[in-house]
Design a protein around this motif. Structure first.
Motif, PDB file in Angstrom:
ATOM      1  N   LEU A  33       0.299  -1.327   0.246  1.00  0.00           N
ATOM      2  CA  LEU A  33       0.617   0.097   0.075  1.00  0.00           C
ATOM      3  C   LEU A  33       1.191   1.455   0.025  1.00  0.00           C
ATOM      4  O   LEU A  33       1.849   1.641   0.725  1.00  0.00           O
ATOM      5  N   GLY A  34       0.996   1.827  -1.136  1.00  0.00           N
ATOM      6  CA  GLY A  34       1.474   3.321  -1.067  1.00  0.00           C
ATOM      7  C   GLY A  34       1.207   4.138  -2.135  1.00  0.00           C
ATOM      8  O   GLY A  34       0.496   4.174  -3.470  1.00  0.00           O
ATOM      9  N   PRO A  35       1.512   5.358  -1.774  1.00  0.00           N
ATOM     10  CA  PRO A  35       0.286   6.404  -3.248  1.00  0.00           C
ATOM     11  C   PRO A  35       1.655   6.137  -4.216  1.00  0.00           C
ATOM     12  O   PRO A  35       2.318   5.237  -4.654  1.00  0.00           O
ATOM     13  N   ASN A  36       1.050   6.583  -5.758  1.00  0.00           N
ATOM     14  CA  ASN A  36       2.238   6.416  -6.679  1.00  0.00           C
ATOM     15  C   ASN A  36       3.474   7.262  -6.437  1.00  0.00           C
ATOM     16  O   ASN A  36       3.715   7.965  -5.842  1.00  0.00           O
ATOM     17  N   TYR A 187      -0.576  -7.660  -3.794  1.00  0.00           N
ATOM     18  CA  TYR A 187      -1.041  -7.174  -4.352  1.00  0.00           C
ATOM     19  C   TYR A 187      -1.022  -5.573  -3.701  1.00  0.00           C
ATOM     20  O   TYR A 187      -0.676  -5.564  -2.801  1.00  0.00           O
ATOM     21  N   THR A 188      -1.462  -5.002  -5.132  1.00  0.00           N
ATOM     22  CA  THR A 188      -0.872  -3.250  -4.759  1.00  0.00           C
ATOM     23  C   THR A 188      -1.534  -2.398  -4.851  1.00  0.00           C
ATOM     24  O   THR A 188      -2.713  -2.781  -6.222  1.00  0.00           O
ATOM     25  N   SER A 189      -2.070  -1.576  -4.400  1.00  0.00           N
ATOM     26  CA  SER A 189      -2.704  -0.654  -4.533  1.00  0.00           C
ATOM     27  C   SER A 189      -2.546   0.876  -3.815  1.00  0.00           C
ATOM     28  O   SER A 189      -1.640   0.544  -2.602  1.00  0.00           O
ATOM     29  N   HIS A 190      -3.331   1.698  -4.201  1.00  0.00           N
ATOM     30  CA  HIS A 190      -2.584   2.848  -3.948  1.00  0.00           C
ATOM     31  C   HIS A 190      -4.502   2.693  -2.887  1.00  0.00           C
ATOM     32  O   HIS A 190      -4.864   4.446  -2.343  1.00  0.00           O
ATOM     33  N   TYR A 191      -5.863   2.399  -3.045  1.00  0.00           N
ATOM     34  CA  TYR A 191      -7.442   2.157  -2.320  1.00  0.00           C
ATOM     35  C   TYR A 191      -6.368   1.453  -1.148  1.00  0.00           C
ATOM     36  O   TYR A 191      -6.894   0.155  -1.269  1.00  0.00           O
ATOM     37  N   MET A 192      -7.044   2.344  -0.511  1.00  0.00           N
ATOM     38  CA  MET A 192      -6.403   1.478   1.051  1.00  0.00           C
ATOM     39  C   MET A 192      -8.062   0.663   1.451  1.00  0.00           C
ATOM     40  O   MET A 192      -8.032  -0.392   1.792  1.00  0.00           O
ATOM     41  N   GLU A 193      -9.221   0.852   0.852  1.00  0.00           N
ATOM     42  CA  GLU A 193     -10.623   0.192   1.330  1.00  0.00           C
ATOM     43  C   GLU A 193      -9.984  -0.830   0.920  1.00  0.00           C
ATOM     44  O   GLU A 193     -10.675  -2.373   1.065  1.00  0.00           O
ATOM     45  N   GLU A 194      -9.349  -1.409  -0.487  1.00  0.00           N
ATOM     46  CA  GLU A 194      -9.032  -2.671  -1.209  1.00  0.00           C
ATOM     47  C   GLU A 194      -8.367  -3.730  -0.730  1.00  0.00           C
ATOM     48  O   GLU A 194      -8.085  -4.318  -0.247  1.00  0.00           O
ATOM     49  N   VAL A 195      -6.727  -2.573   0.230  1.00  0.00           N
ATOM     50  CA  VAL A 195      -6.695  -3.987   0.492  1.00  0.00           C
ATOM     51  C   VAL A 195      -6.671  -4.098   2.489  1.00  0.00           C
ATOM     52  O   VAL A 195      -6.372  -5.632   2.493  1.00  0.00           O
ATOM     53  N   GLU A 196      -7.942  -2.610   2.417  1.00  0.00           N
ATOM     54  CA  GLU A 196      -8.412  -3.655   4.243  1.00  0.00           C
ATOM     55  C   GLU A 196      -8.814  -4.829   3.569  1.00  0.00           C
ATOM     56  O   GLU A 196      -9.024  -5.883   4.360  1.00  0.00           O
ATOM     57  N   GLN A 197      -9.641  -4.675   2.662  1.00  0.00           N
ATOM     58  CA  GLN A 197     -11.235  -6.208   2.347  1.00  0.00           C
ATOM     59  C   GLN A 197     -10.126  -7.191   2.286  1.00  0.00           C
ATOM     60  O   GLN A 197     -10.651  -8.533   2.722  1.00  0.00           O
ATOM     61  N   MET A 205       4.159   1.956   2.510  1.00  0.00           N
ATOM     62  CA  MET A 205       5.835   1.940   1.402  1.00  0.00           C
ATOM     63  C   MET A 205       5.524   3.368   1.729  1.00  0.00           C
ATOM     64  O   MET A 205       4.913   4.000   1.001  1.00  0.00           O
ATOM     65  N   SER A 206       6.538   3.991   1.304  1.00  0.00           N
ATOM     66  CA  SER A 206       7.202   5.337   1.071  1.00  0.00           C
ATOM     67  C   SER A 206       8.309   5.652   0.837  1.00  0.00           C
ATOM     68  O   SER A 206       9.144   5.640   1.829  1.00  0.00           O
ATOM     69  N   GLY A 207       8.372   6.551  -0.015  1.00  0.00           N
ATOM     70  CA  GLY A 207       9.763   6.636  -0.474  1.00  0.00           C
ATOM     71  C   GLY A 207      10.551   5.480  -0.673  1.00  0.00           C
ATOM     72  O   GLY A 207      12.228   5.545  -0.421  1.00  0.00           O
ATOM     73  N   GLY A 208      10.525   4.498  -1.475  1.00  0.00           N
ATOM     74  CA  GLY A 208      11.278   2.909  -1.735  1.00  0.00           C
ATOM     75  C   GLY A 208      11.493   2.543  -0.394  1.00  0.00           C
ATOM     76  O   GLY A 208      12.254   1.168  -0.418  1.00  0.00           O
ATOM     77  N   LYS A 209      10.931   2.488   0.885  1.00  0.00           N
ATOM     78  CA  LYS A 209      11.066   1.449   1.855  1.00  0.00           C
ATOM     79  C   LYS A 209       9.659   1.678   2.729  1.00  0.00           C
ATOM     80  O   LYS A 209       8.698   1.698   2.221  1.00  0.00           O
ATOM     81  N   ALA A 210       9.651   0.177   3.405  1.00  0.00           N
ATOM     82  CA  ALA A 210       8.304  -0.170   4.447  1.00  0.00           C
ATOM     83  C   ALA A 210       8.960   0.423   5.559  1.00  0.00           C
ATOM     84  O   ALA A 210       9.674   0.707   6.228  1.00  0.00           O
ATOM     85  N   LEU A 307      -2.601   8.794   1.816  1.00  0.00           N
ATOM     86  CA  LEU A 307      -2.284   8.108   1.162  1.00  0.00           C
ATOM     87  C   LEU A 307      -3.458   8.722  -0.724  1.00  0.00           C
ATOM     88  O   LEU A 307      -4.720   7.793  -0.202  1.00  0.00           O
ATOM     89  N   LYS A 308      -3.009   9.118  -0.843  1.00  0.00           N
ATOM     90  CA  LYS A 308      -3.972   9.881  -2.215  1.00  0.00           C
ATOM     91  C   LYS A 308      -3.161   9.456  -3.428  1.00  0.00           C
ATOM     92  O   LYS A 308      -1.351   9.702  -3.316  1.00  0.00           O
TER      93      LYS A 308
END
Length: 309
Positions: A33-36, A187-197, A205-210, A307-308
């Motif tokens: 999970l993370g933004p583009n 599964y990768t996404s920036h849609y948090m509701e999908e990841v939660e489900q 992830m942010s800036g190339g790291k966990a 997270l957008k």
């Protein structure tokens, strides 16, 4: 199933992956999970040896992954965020072509293709060219091409981008079914509701790291922010806002665009005291919402970013 250690990937001066670590167990739906721009797609491409990286190790199924390890690649399915099908081939021809990269036997392949068509709900569109499909159906075709050979490990990179709600729901249920049938899924996404489900465990992830990894419950337990209240208020005097901000258990209180947002510290419930303050000061209140912390709250507190896109 997947072991990644200290992966470093640079694009010139840009550090796309910064000593990235990942551990995925068999049978998981593991969410990235993370933004583009956070490194999700780069990490997948490095794991699949589609990109060369500067440092680190990648093991899939307990074996080192390399660009010429075809035995491992036959056990993997990949559905990238950019649709990759042949516009000159029909739906059925596209699925048959991609399945044929892994399954040379025609009779077996025919059965697998039929199963993929049924699984993705493309039965009425078998002879359609991709240009005749809606965006949601095109995404389903992309998935069918990636999973027809029944892979044990599937990488799904933003498979629901720009699709209609019906297709989105169909895709998400299909992912659950793949997992129930034994596939391990990243599964990768920036849609948090999908990841939660969907996901059994999640890495933010942010800036190339966990920046955080765990179940959704574990992630939410890492932060100070608890319940969030939102109230529609036409006019909120500054002194009333300050009074709310001083309430015990209030983590933050902001008023923007006629919307009061109050975040409480974990374990606190200040909804009734906030409403009492508003009533005592004769402040009119419209709709009031209260919700538990979300993954966006986790991301915001840990990284300082929404997270957008």
């Amino acid at each position: 199933m997947i072991q990644v250690r200290s992966l470093v990937k640079r694009y010139g001066d840009l550090l796309a992956l910064d000593h990235f670590d990942l551990n995925v167990q068999k049978g998981e739906i593991f969410g990235l999970l993370g933004p583009n721009g956070s490194g999700k797609t780069t990490a997948i491409n490095c794991m699949l040896s589609l990109l060369k990286y500067g440092k680190g190790e990648v093991h899939l199924f307990g074996e080192p992954m390399s660009s010429d390890n075809y035995a491992l690649k036959r056990r993997i399915g990949v559905v990238m965020q950019n649709v990759a099908v042949f516009n000159e081939l029909t739906v059925i021809e596209n699925i048959d072509y991609f399945c044929g990269l892994y399954v040379p036997d025609k009779a077996k392949r025919r059965q697998l293709v039929d199963e993929a068509v049924e699984f993705t709900g493309l039965g009425d569109f078998r002879k359609f060219l991709p240009k005749k499909l809606s965006g949601g159906l095109l995404r389903r075709l992309n998935i069918a091409c990636g999973i027809a050979h029944k892979p044990e490990l599937i990488f799904l990179d933003e498979p629901t981008v720009a699709v209609d709600p019906q297709s989105r729901n169909h895709i998400l249920e299909g992912i659950r079914e793949l997992n129930r049938n034994g596939a391990t899924i990243v599964y990768t996404s920036h849609y948090m509701e999908e990841v939660e489900q969907l996901c059994t465990r999640i890495m933010i992830m942010s800036g190339g790291k966990a920046v955080a990894t765990g179940t959704k419950e574990e992630l939410k337990a890492m932060i100070r922010t608890g319940e969030k209240m939102t109230a529609e208020i036409y006019d909120l005097p500054a002194n009333v806002l300050k009074e709310i901000q001083k309430l015990d258990g209030t983590f933050s209180a902001d008023y923007t665009d006629n919307l009061l947002t109050v975040r409480y510290t974990a374990g606190s419930h200040a909804l009734i005291p906030v409403l009492d303050i508003l009533r005592r000061n004769n402040v009119g209140v419209g709709r009031v919402f209260s919700e538990p912390p979300t993954l966006n709250d986790v991301f915001l507190e840990i990284t300082g970013k929404e997270l957008k896109d």
